[in-house]
Design an enzyme around this catalytic site. Structure first.
Site, PDB file in Angstrom:
ATOM      1  N   HIS B 443      36.542  43.249  33.813  1.00 34.54           N
ATOM      2  CA  HIS B 443      36.188  42.962  32.423  1.00 34.54           C
ATOM      3  C   HIS B 443      34.685  42.769  32.231  1.00 34.54           C
ATOM      4  CE1 HIS B 443      36.880  42.147  28.314  1.00 34.54           C
ATOM      5  NE2 HIS B 443      38.022  41.512  28.411  1.00 34.54           N
ATOM      6  N   ASP B 447      36.110  46.734  28.515  1.00 31.20           N
ATOM      7  CA  ASP B 447      36.831  45.883  27.575  1.00 31.20           C
ATOM      8  C   ASP B 447      38.262  46.392  27.419  1.00 31.20           C
ATOM      9  OD1 ASP B 447      34.593  44.302  27.165  1.00 31.20           O
ATOM     10  OD2 ASP B 447      33.800  45.709  25.679  1.00 31.20           O
TER      11      ASP B 447
END
Lengths: 325, 471
Positions: B443, B447
């Site tokens: 992450h 995203d």
């Protein structure tokens, strides 16, 4: 609390140990009525009396011999050499008798032989020596040399409580020049443990005694002017010496200078260098460098003595050269 | 004449290896390239081929002993048929499809071992002389004991470094700077350097020249060598019976890598359900002919690899890595395939998966998996991946949350393909072959929206799979 000088720290240790243990007593030339050539023992006679503060004839062999006999009978003598240079007069008693007694006949010799060493005070050849190397090759002896007031007190207490003969070299140049705040509680500095005086990443200086301060002065200047970070290790104990501390600093910086005030050839820097070469060869990124006094008796002449002794300039030059190597 | 057999360097960060098993006894005759012992290193377990034909005269290092690379472990006596020396004078012989294992192993040793090994494998005197001259060059280099030790530990050739010390001496700082530079350059180097065709994977592939394997120095794994402390014993602490078994080098490496990954990347896993009925039918229709024609089974995995590569093209951020504050977008698609072994786990890499069709992918997967189980992977074949697929579905798991294979930024987990009743678009209920695909992503870089768009793309690729070579 008032700051305590190096000399006063030694004096405090003597008072406190004599109060703590009635077996502890002092003997030496002019230590009682006169209070000692440097006044280290001033006031001892008044508090502990002539049976425990003994003025002796001028015979170092007799002083150490008497101390050994007293030690065999259960006492813990602290013998003073008025100048440590004259410890050579007691060389036989120390190296052949005291050092071997435990091994030969199972008799411990819990004596301390202490006295002022070192130059820089215009003392000339008889009052300036650093004789540690004479005794390094004598198993059975212990040798300590404090560089701070804290260690002066803690190492002397440890020496007095030790069951083996301990040579305690106090540097006369430091007597009244350095002072610090000491703990009020009883403490000792264990024999055999070095102290890291300054942390650095580029070069290690392994040293002891008054030279610790020379190394620190050089280190501060180098950090300021050259951005060189010097690590300073104060050995404190010379026999046995702290091999772990040496290994730690050599593994860290990979470049090492050994600094001592005694003359170079046959000095104990050779022992440290040999240990490093044998055990830490693959951690070296440059030659092991020794800085020591020039191979000559200590000169009387002040300019000559200044030329003879190691100083911060000599240390800085050696560090700069080694960093570039 | 006696020829030395040395512990090969299986990858440049590897400093030592453990002999697991001697496959030959003293007195046995060995052919050149015939496996003579098995080793275990931090990176791979491998069978090591004889550098030389002859009689195994002496074994110096026993089983389960760990020795530094280049240690002489055995001697082979000179018993070479007259025709043999000729072979080594000619350029590398074409790889024979019938003995891919031996060929691979021999090139592994040539590529990763030192001059020393090459010299023993070659029978030409001149070559010996040249190798010797080259290796003595390091004598002229001024360094220090510390620098020489560090160079050895990090597999650095000191000739690559310019010294800044007095008289050009290589200092600790020079070596540290070199290592730092090398580490920083590693990902981009490996991405561009692996353009060498994977000759050993596709021995008979059309138009694939048998080029020597790339030098291991081009691939910089920069993994510190693990220390081996084997202390096997049965202990009874507090009355509880336990058996104490030291971790193998592979197990330690897996442990280290897993912890490193979890510490490095914030892991997020997203699960998609994909209808594999279409691919299932394609496979059912073609699998017999495919195997007959290409000599390899047609499994689901090549379809998934192809679907993944096509989706990665559209979402390049999943085929990337993070280097400091930079994103390195990999222009090639080197897909790692996790292979479960009885003794651990290894992730061989299909290089240039984008250049392969289903046949090529099926062959690569089969070959890599077979050689992983036979301990015949080369170090280069387990490094340099840009994206990894793990197929835990083959053991029945439906959904997993895999751990990212650093320095990659995403990993796809493939669950079991099972028949399930599914509500179709026209509200009917049908039996379909369904699979859950899990994407674990980093992450820091990716995203959720991007990850899920990648997964939607992958789902589309799989559900509408077009396979020209199967038509």
């Amino acid at each position: 609390m008032a700051l305590t000088t190096y000399l006063e720290a030694i004096r405090q240790a003597l008072f406190e140990e004599m109060r703590r243990d009635p077996n502890v007593f002092c003997l030496g030339e002019d230590i009682g009525v006169y209070g000692g050539a440097f006044k280290v023992t001033a006031g001892l006679l008044e508090e502990f009396g002539p049976e425990r503060v003994i003025d002796t004839p001028i015979s170092e062999a007799a002083i150490v011999g008497a101390a050994c006999g007293a030690a065999h009978l259960g006492l813990r003598p602290v013998a003073e050499m008025q100048f440590i240079d004259f410890i050579s007069c007691a060389f036989d008693m120390l190296t052949n008798y005291a050092a071997t007694s435990r091994y030969r006949q199972g008799l411990a010799v819990p004596i301390v032989v202490r006295g002022p060493c070192g130059g820089g005070v215009r003392g000339g050849p008889f009052h300036s020596r650093n004789p540690e190397a004479f005794f390094m090759n004598t198993p059975g002896l212990k040798i300590v040399e404090p560089a701070t007031a804290y260690d002066a007190k803690g190492l002397l207490k440890a020496a007095i409580r030790d069951d083996d003969p301990v040579l305690y070299f106090e540097h006369k140049y430091l007597y009244r020049r350095i002072k610090e705040d000491l703990p009020e509680t009883d403490y000792i500095v264990p024999i055999g443990q070095a102290a890291l005086r300054r942390s650095g990443s580029d070069v290690s200086i392994i040293t002891f005694g008054a030279m610790v301060h020379v190394a620190l002065e050089a280190a501060e200047t180098l950090a300021r002017e050259d951005d060189i970070q010097v690590e300073v290790v104060d050995m404190r104990s010379l026999l046995p010496y702290d091999k772990e501390a040496i290994a730690r600093t050599v593994r860290k910086t990979n470049k090492v200078i050994i600094l001592h005030e005694a003359t170079r050839t046959g000095g104990i820097g050779g022992e440290f260098a040999a240990f490093i070469a044998e055990e830490l060869f693959e951690h070296l990124d440059g030659p092991i460098v020794r800085i020591a006094s020039i191979d000559t008796p200590t000169p009387y002449s002040p300019p000559l003595e200044d030329f003879f002794l190691p100083n911060a300039e000599k240390v800085m030059a050696a560090v700069r050269k080694l960093v570039e190597y | 004449m006696r020829h030395e057999v040395v512990m090969p360097q299986m990858g440049e960060s590897i400093t030592e290896g453990t002999i697991i098993k001697w496959l030959k006894k003293v007195g046995d005759r060995v052919e050149r390239d015939e496996p003579i012992f098995e080793i275990s290193t931090d990176k791979v377990d491998a069978e090591i081929p004889a550098p030389q034909a002859g009689i195994l005269l002496e074994v110096l290092v026993g089983e389960n002993q760990t020795v530094p690379v280049n240690t002489v472990v055995a001697y082979i006596g000179d018993e070479v048929p007259a025709a043999m020396p000729e072979a080594s004078t000619s350029p590398p012989a074409p790889v024979e499809a019938t003995t891919p294992a031996a060929a691979t192993a021999s090139s592994a040793i040539k590529s990763s071992a030192t001059n020393h090994v090459a010299a023993t494998a070659t029978q030409i005197d001149e070559a010996d002389v040249e190798d010797a001259a080259e290796s003595t060059d390091t004598f002229g280099i001024r360094s220090s004991p510390l620098v020489r030790r560090m160079a050895r530990e990090h597999g650095v050739d000191l000739r690559q470094i310019r010294g800044t010390g007095i008289g050009g001496r290589i200092t600790k700082h020079d070596l540290l700077a070199f290592l730092e530079q090398r580490q920083a350059a590693a990902p981009s180097v490996s991405a561009s350097a692996v353009s060498a065709p994977t000759a050993t994977l596709t021995p008979a592939a059309v138009g694939t020249p048998a080029t020597p394997p790339i030098s291991p120095t081009a691939l910089t794994p920069a993994v510190a060598p693990a220390t081996v402390e084997a202390e096997g014993a049965v202990q009874l602490p507090g009355g509880e019976a336990v058996e104490v078994v030291p971790m193998t080098a592979m197990r330690k490496k897996i442990a280290e890598r897993m912890v490193l990954s979890k510490h490095t990347a914030p892991h997020v896993t997203s699960v998609f359900e994909v209808d594999m009925t279409h691919i299932h039918r394609l496979r059912e229709r073609n699998k017999r002919d495919f195997e007959a024609q290409h000599g390899v089974k047609l499994t689901f995995l090549p379809f998934i690899v192809k679907g993944v590569v096509d989706a990665l093209r559209d979402w390049p951020v999943l085929n990337a890595s993070i280097e400091g504050d930079n994103i390195l977008y990999k222009k090639h698609y080197h897909i790692g395939i996790a292979v479960a072994l009885d003794w651990g786990l290894i992730v061989p890499v299909i290089r240039h998966a984008e250049e392969k069709n289903l046949v090529g992918l099926a062959r690569s997967i089969s070959d890599l998996a077979n050689r992983a189980r036979a301990k015949q992977l080369k170090p280069d074949e387990v490094t340099g991946g840009t994206f990894t697929i793990t197929n835990y579905g083959s053991f029945g798991s439906l959904i997993g949350t895999p751990i990212i294979n650093q320095p990659q930024v995403a990993i796809l987990g493939v669950g079991a393909i099972v028949k399930r009743p599914v509500v179709t678009d026209d509200d009917a209920i049908a039996v379909r072959h369904m699979v859950y695909l899990s994407l674990t992503f980093d992450h820091r870089l990716i995203d959720g929206a991007v990850a899920d768009q990648f997964m939607s793309q992958l789902k589309r690729n799989l559900e509408t799979f077009q396979a020209m070579e199967l038509s």
